[in-house]
Design an enzyme around this catalytic site. Structure first.
Site, PDB file in Angstrom:
ATOM      1  N   LYS A   4      -4.714   8.353   5.900  1.00  0.00           N
ATOM      2  CA  LYS A   4      -5.014   7.918   4.535  1.00  0.00           C
ATOM      3  C   LYS A   4      -6.462   8.151   4.119  1.00  0.00           C
ATOM      4  O   LYS A   4      -6.778   8.103   2.934  1.00  0.00           O
ATOM      5  CB  LYS A   4      -4.665   6.428   4.367  1.00  0.00           C
ATOM      6  CG  LYS A   4      -3.168   6.177   4.343  1.00  0.00           C
ATOM      7  CD  LYS A   4      -2.838   4.823   3.772  1.00  0.00           C
ATOM      8  CE  LYS A   4      -1.339   4.667   3.590  1.00  0.00           C
ATOM      9  NZ  LYS A   4      -0.966   3.356   3.067  1.00  0.00           N
ATOM     10  N   LYS A  10       5.690   7.343  -0.253  1.00  0.00           N
ATOM     11  CA  LYS A  10       5.444   7.012  -1.658  1.00  0.00           C
ATOM     12  C   LYS A  10       4.202   7.718  -2.164  1.00  0.00           C
ATOM     13  O   LYS A  10       4.132   8.157  -3.290  1.00  0.00           O
ATOM     14  CB  LYS A  10       5.200   5.499  -1.809  1.00  0.00           C
ATOM     15  CG  LYS A  10       6.432   4.669  -1.645  1.00  0.00           C
ATOM     16  CD  LYS A  10       6.117   3.183  -1.744  1.00  0.00           C
ATOM     17  CE  LYS A  10       5.770   2.585  -0.396  1.00  0.00           C
ATOM     18  NZ  LYS A  10       6.018   1.140  -0.308  1.00  0.00           N
ATOM     19  N   LYS A  41       6.679  12.811   6.995  1.00  0.00           N
ATOM     20  CA  LYS A  41       7.573  11.691   6.681  1.00  0.00           C
ATOM     21  C   LYS A  41       7.687  11.524   5.162  1.00  0.00           C
ATOM     22  O   LYS A  41       6.740  11.853   4.422  1.00  0.00           O
ATOM     23  CB  LYS A  41       7.077  10.404   7.351  1.00  0.00           C
ATOM     24  CG  LYS A  41       5.830   9.843   6.772  1.00  0.00           C
ATOM     25  CD  LYS A  41       5.492   8.467   7.333  1.00  0.00           C
ATOM     26  CE  LYS A  41       4.213   7.989   6.652  1.00  0.00           C
ATOM     27  NZ  LYS A  41       3.702   6.724   7.071  1.00  0.00           N
TER      28      LYS A  41
HETATM   29  P1  TYM Z   1       4.937   0.519   3.896  1.00  0.00           P
HETATM   30  O1  TYM Z   1       4.849  -0.238   2.625  1.00  0.00           O
HETATM   31  O2  TYM Z   1       4.306   1.877   3.941  1.00  0.00           O
HETATM   32  O3  TYM Z   1       6.458   0.718   4.305  1.00  0.00           O
HETATM   33  C1  TYM Z   1       7.367  -0.364   4.344  1.00  0.00           C
HETATM   34  C2  TYM Z   1       8.367  -0.148   5.468  1.00  0.00           C
HETATM   35  O4  TYM Z   1       9.060   1.099   5.301  1.00  0.00           O
HETATM   36  C3  TYM Z   1       8.963   1.863   6.502  1.00  0.00           C
HETATM   37  N1  TYM Z   1       8.882   3.294   6.153  1.00  0.00           N
HETATM   38  C4  TYM Z   1       9.701   4.241   6.655  1.00  0.00           C
HETATM   39  N2  TYM Z   1      10.733   4.170   7.511  1.00  0.00           N
HETATM   40  C5  TYM Z   1      11.384   5.325   7.806  1.00  0.00           C
HETATM   41  N3  TYM Z   1      11.042   6.532   7.287  1.00  0.00           N
HETATM   42  C6  TYM Z   1      10.004   6.649   6.417  1.00  0.00           C
HETATM   43  N4  TYM Z   1       9.689   7.839   5.894  1.00  0.00           N
HETATM   44  C7  TYM Z   1       9.277   5.468   6.063  1.00  0.00           C
HETATM   45  N5  TYM Z   1       8.226   5.216   5.241  1.00  0.00           N
HETATM   46  C8  TYM Z   1       7.995   3.879   5.308  1.00  0.00           C
HETATM   47  C9  TYM Z   1       7.681   1.399   7.168  1.00  0.00           C
HETATM   48  O5  TYM Z   1       7.691   1.669   8.556  1.00  0.00           O
HETATM   49  C10 TYM Z   1       7.684  -0.087   6.850  1.00  0.00           C
HETATM   50  O6  TYM Z   1       8.467  -0.798   7.793  1.00  0.00           O
HETATM   51  N6  TYM Z   1       1.438  -1.594   6.820  1.00  0.00           N
HETATM   52  C11 TYM Z   1       2.797  -1.739   6.276  1.00  0.00           C
HETATM   53  C12 TYM Z   1       2.999  -2.998   5.478  1.00  0.00           C
HETATM   54  C13 TYM Z   1       2.715  -4.273   6.188  1.00  0.00           C
HETATM   55  C14 TYM Z   1       3.489  -4.866   7.210  1.00  0.00           C
HETATM   56  C15 TYM Z   1       2.854  -6.099   7.500  1.00  0.00           C
HETATM   57  C16 TYM Z   1       4.645  -4.487   7.891  1.00  0.00           C
HETATM   58  C17 TYM Z   1       1.665  -5.103   5.928  1.00  0.00           C
HETATM   59  N7  TYM Z   1       1.745  -6.220   6.703  1.00  0.00           N
HETATM   60  C18 TYM Z   1       3.351  -6.935   8.485  1.00  0.00           C
HETATM   61  C19 TYM Z   1       5.132  -5.333   8.861  1.00  0.00           C
HETATM   62  C20 TYM Z   1       4.499  -6.546   9.157  1.00  0.00           C
HETATM   63  C21 TYM Z   1       3.080  -0.567   5.356  1.00  0.00           C
HETATM   64  O7  TYM Z   1       2.187   0.047   4.836  1.00  0.00           O
HETATM   65  O8  TYM Z   1       4.423  -0.368   5.117  1.00  0.00           O
END
Ligand code: TYM
Length: 327
Positions: free
Chosen positions: A111, A195, A192
């Site tokens: 990022k 968004k 991957k």
């Molecule tokens: P975020 O918002 O990017 O994504 C949310 C969830 O979606 C999953 N994900 C995917 N799974 C499969 N294939 C993909 N291409 C893909 N893109 C996203 C992510 O693995 C995630 O589970 N840092 C985290 C948010 C967060 C969080 C937390 C998660 C903040 N605090 C505490 C768990 C526990 C994030 O940016 O997810």
């Protein structure tokens, strides 16, 4: 019951990777655990945002999550900034997290690369994520593959804190699905689906017009050798379609491959499976959009439930460190 916690950022619209990698496991698991799901709006601020943008995205994301099947009677759905303890614990955890640990995080590298402005918050982001998880005495964190490294760091930080100040935090484990843990971009299948970074034609939005969703699958990049085989390294495009089909229908990618001899039918079956998954979500989303005040009410109830747990864990952390109590 085990305690489950997971989070998702209100940035852009939710895509198929979020659904198959995480949100579907949340909805399926919510009855088997005491589950907390958090819209992590503070995390979204680690990259610059317009005034009002995060609030709007937060409300919409809550409605999409409810439309996907999160039941506020069963689980706790809330917004991170509504529970002040997240920011408070994040500071304490930053003070037991090493710079070197943060530097190793691949998400930070991805990022920050090539950006003019990289915030300190983007760098310390994993400490806030650790706070999210540890505030709820979490046993299990259902996430996609890309979050595994952050959960491992959370364990390391919790262990260090417990060692330094005495037993305070439960050590959490990541739960990653067998199929759908890493959904790839349909046009660039070695990246991957994302968004923020993905290609528009390669990313499938959950609220996107269904005819456009089907078209994206029909135009998905495959390869020229014509053989349907599950081999993510040699055949990333075809393997991604097989993984999506498996995750959507409950099959197994390598077994599904044997049912196809051409790419065309694989693409159209995958498109049909995804459209069938999204159709009811979109219908429900349309209904929820008509009543934003009800969503706001549900989020208020969720924040109260979350706060009642977070207050105790925060007090335990303060007491174990030995900060002077306010009397
Ligand atoms: P975020 O918002 O990017 O994504 C949310 C969830 O979606 C999953 N994900 C995917 N799974 C499969 N294939 C993909 N291409 C893909 N893109 C996203 C992510 O693995 C995630 O589970 N840092 C985290 C948010 C967060 C969080 C937390 C998660 C903040 N605090 C505490 C768990 C526990 C994030 O940016 O997810």
């Amino acid at each position: 019951m085990p305690r489950v916690f997971s989070g998702i950022q209100p940035t852009g619209s939710l895509h198929l990777g979020n659904l198959l990698g995480a949100v579907r496991n949340w909805t399926e698991g919510q009855h088997r655990a005491d589950s907390f799901f958090c819209i992590v709006d503070l995390h979204a601020l680690t990259v610059p945002k317009r005034p009002g943008e995060v609030g709007d995205a937060t409300l919409e994301l809550a409605q999409v999550l409810l439309a996907c099947g999160l039941d506020p009677e069963v689980c706790t759905l809330f917004v991170q900034s509504h529970v002040h303890q997240h920011g408070e614990l994040a500071w304490l955890l930053q003070c037991v997290t090493a710079m070197g640990e943060l530097r190793r995080m691949t998400q930070f590298k991805d990022k920050s690369e090539g950006k003019d402005f990289v915030s300190a918050g983007l760098f310390t982001y994993p400490a806030l994520q650790a706070a999210d998880i540890l505030l709820y005495d979490t046993d299990s964190v259902p996430v996609g593959e890309d979050q595994r490294q952050h959960i491992e760091l959370t364990r390391d930080v919790a262990e260090r804190f417990n060692h330094r100040y005495g037993d305070t935090f439960v050590l959490p484990t990541a739960t990653v699905p067998a199929a759908g843990a890493r959904v790839m971009d349909l046009q660039e299948p070695t990246n991957k689906m994302s968004k923020s970074a993905g290609s528009d034609t390669g990313t499938v939005g959950l609220t996107e017009d269904l005819a456009s969703v089907a078209k994206k699958f029909k135009r998905a990049v495959t390869d020229s050798d014509g053989e349907v085989r599950y081999d993510p390294a040699a055949k990333p495009g075809v393997s991604n379609l097989l993984s999506i089909l498996a995750a959507s229908t409950g099959g197994e990618p390598a077994e599904l491959a044997e049912e196809y001899s051409q790419y065309g039918p694989l693409k159209s079956d995958t498109a049909d499976a995804v459209v069938a998954l999204l159709e009811p979500v979109q219908e429900r989303f349309g209904e929820l959009r008509a009543d934003p005040a009800e969503t706001a009410r549900l989020l208020r109830v969720g924040a109260e439930k979350a706060r009642s747990v977070a207050v105790d864990v925060m007090a335990r952390a303060r007491a174990n460190i030995g900060l002077l109590p306010l009397t």
